[in-house]
Each structure stands twice: as C-alpha cells, then as structure tokens.
Design an enzyme around this catalytic site. Sequence first.
Site, short mmCIF file in Angstrom:
data_model
loop_
_atom_site.label_atom_id
_atom_site.label_comp_id
_atom_site.label_asym_id
_atom_site.label_seq_id
_atom_site.Cartn_x
_atom_site.Cartn_y
_atom_site.Cartn_z
N THR A 39 0.79 -1.43 -0.03
CA THR A 39 -0.09 0.09 0.03
C THR A 39 0.92 1.24 0.28
OG1 THR A 39 -1.51 -1.09 1.42
CG2 THR A 39 -1.80 1.11 1.26
N CYS A 40 1.75 1.37 0.85
CA CYS A 40 2.57 2.42 1.04
C CYS A 40 3.52 3.03 -0.14
CB CYS A 40 3.63 2.20 2.07
SG CYS A 40 4.77 3.63 2.47
N CYS A 45 1.20 6.32 1.09
CA CYS A 45 2.31 7.18 1.55
C CYS A 45 2.90 7.85 0.37
CB CYS A 45 3.25 6.78 2.62
SG CYS A 45 2.66 5.27 3.61
N ALA A 112 -1.26 -15.88 -2.11
CA ALA A 112 -1.15 -17.11 -1.17
C ALA A 112 -2.23 -17.28 -0.24
CB ALA A 112 0.17 -16.74 -0.47
N ILE A 175 -6.94 10.05 5.50
CA ILE A 175 -7.13 9.94 3.97
C ILE A 175 -8.09 11.19 3.51
CG2 ILE A 175 -7.38 8.62 1.84
CD1 ILE A 175 -6.78 6.17 3.35
N ASP A 299 -0.89 -3.77 9.15
CA ASP A 299 -2.32 -3.21 9.26
C ASP A 299 -2.91 -4.23 9.39
OD1 ASP A 299 -1.39 -0.72 8.53
OD2 ASP A 299 -2.43 -0.56 6.73
N HIS A 431 16.60 30.16 15.39
CA HIS A 431 15.55 31.36 15.02
C HIS A 431 16.08 31.68 13.26
CE1 HIS A 431 13.39 34.87 15.82
NE2 HIS A 431 14.45 35.58 15.35
#
Length: 445
Positions: A39-40, A45, A112, A175, A299, A431
């Site tokens: 997926t990534c 992503c 599989a 998402i 996941d 800064h």
Amino acid sequence: MDFDLFVIGAGSGGVRAARMSAQMGAKVAIAEVSDLGGTCVNVGCVPKKLFVYAAQFAQGFVDAREFGLDTAVPHFDWDRLRDNKDKEIARLNGIYGNLLDGAGVELMRGRATITGPNEVTVNGVSYSANRILIATGGWPFVPEIEGKEHIITSNEVFHLKTWPKRAVVIGGGYIAVEFAGIFNGTGVDTTLVHRGDKVLRGFDADTQAFAQEQFAVSGINLQMKAEVTQVTKTGDSYLVGLNTGVTLEADLVLGCTGRVPNTQGLGLESVGVLTASNGAVVVDESFATNVPSIFAVGDVIGRVALTPVALAEGMYLAHEWFGEGGRPVRYDAIPTAVFSQPNIGTVGLTEEEARKTHEVEIYRSSFRPMQNTISGNPLRAMMKLIVCKKSRKILGAHMVGPDAGEIMQGIGIAYAMGATKEDFDQTIGIHPTAAEEFVTMREPV
Ligand code: FAD
Ligand code: NDP
C-alpha cells in the site's frame, strides 16, 4: 521444511521481516499478489506525498507574488503528475525487488493461501515452512450507500484518467483530509462530507478544531454532521445527496471511510486462526496468533496502521527469530503526521487522555508563520505541549502548521527519551523558525 519463514504480502511489514530474516541466514520465501512495496509504495504514503507536493507548489506560486516574484498560477497538468508518479513508483518497485533478491529471499508472484499450520499454497503449488507471517495489510471500506458503485477509493484515485474539477470527499480521517487538501490545492472545487462534527477522531481536541478551521480558511467546503445517502450519475458528473437535505454536484466522489484488514481468501478459517470482530488477525505481544507457527504484523492486526509501525513490527520478529532478540515496538511513542494543508504533527497523549491520569499544564501558541506574513496567506499555525505537573515530563506534543511532519520527528525523539518541559526550555531555539516555538513557550494557559 522448504522454508524457515514464509511471508505473505510484500508490503512494508512483510518485506522488512523477509529481508532482515534472510540477511540473518534464514531461508525465506515471500508471496505478493500485486506490486512490490504494498500500500505505502503503490497506493499510499509515497504517491500521496508526491501529490501533496503538487498542492503545496501550487500555493507557493500564489505566495511568491508578494515576495516580489511575478507569477501566474500555473496550469495543473494531471497527466504529467500521474505519469511521473508512475515512473517513480516503478523505480521503487524495482528497488524492492532488488532488496529481496539481494538478501536471497525467494519471491513468488501470486495470491497465497494458508493450507495448513505449516503450509502455504501459491499458484497451485504448496510449500512447507517452520513459520508463516501474515503481512497482507488493509483494504478500503465503503459503507452501503445507494449508488456506491460510483464512489471510488484511494486504490483508484492514484490512477485517474482525468483530474476532476469538482470533488466530494467522504470521511474525516487521515485519507479524507489529505485528499481534500490535494484536490483543493490543485484547484479542484472540494467538499468534505463528514458524519462527525470534528475531523480526525482521536486527535487532540484543540488540534482538531484548529485544523478544521484552517481547512475551511484554505477553501475546502466542509459539510459536517452530514452523511451521504445517495450518489446518482448524471451524464459525466454525479449528484451527491446528503441527509441534511444538501445535494452536491461533483465529477468525482472519493470514499475515505476507513480500511479493513485484508484477510479475504487467505484460508484463516481452514487452520483456525482467530480474528476479531473487525476482521483483524488476533496476535499477542510477540505477534503470535493462536496457531503457534503463524504470526501477523502490520495493518492486518488492526493496531496502528502506519508504515513505520509495520516496519518496526516486522523487524522485531526477524531479530527475535533469527538474530539476538528484537527490541519491543514503542507503541507509546509513535509520532505521526497528517499531510493535510496545513500539516498536522503529533506525538504522545491528547489533552483529554492526559487529564484522565495526570495533573497537567497546557502550553499553547498560535501564530501566523513567517512565510505567510507578507504573502498574505491567511493560514495560521498552532503548537501545544501537555506537561505533567508532577514529573514535568512532556506527555504530548501537537502541531498544526507548515512542516509539522518534519518538525514532529525530532520532538518524537525527545518524547521517547522522556524529556521534561525544562529540557525543552533549556534547548536553544533555532531562529527564525516555526519549530523554535516548541522551546520558547513559557506561560501555561
Ligand atoms: P501493505 O503495505 O498493505 O502490504 C500488504 C501486501 O500484501 C500488499 O502488497 C498486498 O497486495 C499483499 N497481499 C494481500 N493478500 C495477499 C495474499 N493472499 N497473497 C499475496 N499477497 C497478498 N502510513 C504512513 O506511515 N504515512 C503515510 O503518509 C501514509 N499514507 C497513506 C495513504 C493512503 C492513501 C493509505 C491507504 C495508507 C497510508 N498509510 C500511511 C498507511 C500505510 O500505507 C500502511 O500502514 C502500510 O502500508 C501497512 O503495511 P503492511 O505491510 O501492513 O501492508
Ligand atoms: P480513518 O480511520 O483515519 O478515518 C475513517 C473516516 O471514515 C473517519 O472519519 C470515520 O468517521 C469515517 N467513517 C467510517 N465509517 C463511516 C461510515 N459508515 N459513514 C461515514 N463515515 C464513516 O481511516 P482512513 O481510511 O482515512 O485511513 C486509514 C488509516 O491509514 C489511518 O487511520 C492511518 O492509520 C493510515 N494513514 C496514515 C496516513 C499518514 O500517516 N499520514 C495517511 C493516510 C492513512 P468517524 O471518525 O466518525 O468514525
């Protein structure tokens, strides 16, 4: 046995576990039914972040004017972005193949199925393995809505033939807000429809409220406390009916209503692997299922659906099995970012969570980031620290604003190390940056 380890799914968790195990001397096979990287890499992503850059660059042209650069807002060429993205993803697919190859992992292309406690079948051939690792990820979920067939998901949005002029995004999670930002930033008339009154459930309430306000300022039409009841096709566009009585017209309807564990057709029932009511594979703290030879990460176990978490889980197992012991996954210290416009970054507890167990001090600051001053860009930033009154430890850090994802990685290290407010106060700021606000907030609210 044919293999020491058989991994199902060559996504983030699976590839990491397979590669590390093989590098430590194990005989490893991995099966993948689709593209390497999961997926990534293919529909998550990576392509998403490339699209986010497109949205940010587009805004950059607008912001540049008051910095003295005469720019016209450039035409957005979707075909070019999509094709360049495809080239980059193909390159990454190749890298994943080389990584597996280089480590000596045997790659099997195909779906599989687990056909025994120590047996996996791919393309009609069965293989035996001491251990089986399920790393099959998740799959988009779309609720039963009349006209559901007209709603696309994140699986399809990366390959569109044409980029819409008007888009309706359903959902209020990661998402949904990321794609609402991508559409809006690339000139699409964008509406976000969410059933709740706040986006990003589970985030700190100030963060939710502030981010939501910024989304509206950025030009996204927010339809809150609204549910889509019907989607109908009219010519080339769609009518999206809401239960509030509103009807929206759009060229694209994107359903971002969550993801479910991807276990269909995996054969879990045949070997008796237990799943929870949401379909997640049930595992213990060592990622073991109730069948001693079968494990699961990523996941599909329904814990934290983030790539670095799947990687950490896969790595833990490889070291545990074939190395010198795995380092437990720090679920308590997971920094995360939402790549919306503006970005959101967070680590640790929300204020609401922290108050349940601690007496807390809250430090909060909201300001206009420097690049938005002379540009006239109205978007603001917010930073927040939640501090334990007793131990002085930082319990949570939250940010909405430019580069929040980049900034939060460093804060995440400090958080994981148990930094106190005084550690933050002693740190010299850089800064001028937005990040320095994290070390200069002095007065609790
Ligand atoms: P996956 O990466 O999904 O891999 C599972 C693989 O298993 C897939 O390749 C699948 O084809 C294969 N497979 C499934 N069943 C079988 C089978 N029976 N046989 C063979 N192969 C099979 N996370 C972040 O940290 N940051 C982000 O910015 C981010 N953005 C995202 C954006 C989107 C649109 C989406 C959808 C997700 C995003 N995520 C992000 C989440 C992240 O992609 C997932 O948490 C991560 O990919 C999970 O890895 P995994 O290994 O569990 O599964
Ligand atoms: P989320 O769980 O984040 O959001 C799902 C959204 O859909 C919620 O707003 C939810 O509403 C809503 N929803 C669920 N069911 C329905 C329904 N029946 N009708 C209407 N609305 C509904 O899931 P996503 O799919 O956005 O993302 C999945 C996961 O992937 C994320 O949780 C995250 O872990 C990961 N991810 C990470 C990213 C990153 O790191 N930047 C980017 C993208 C994804 P409610 O809140 O009311 O339940």
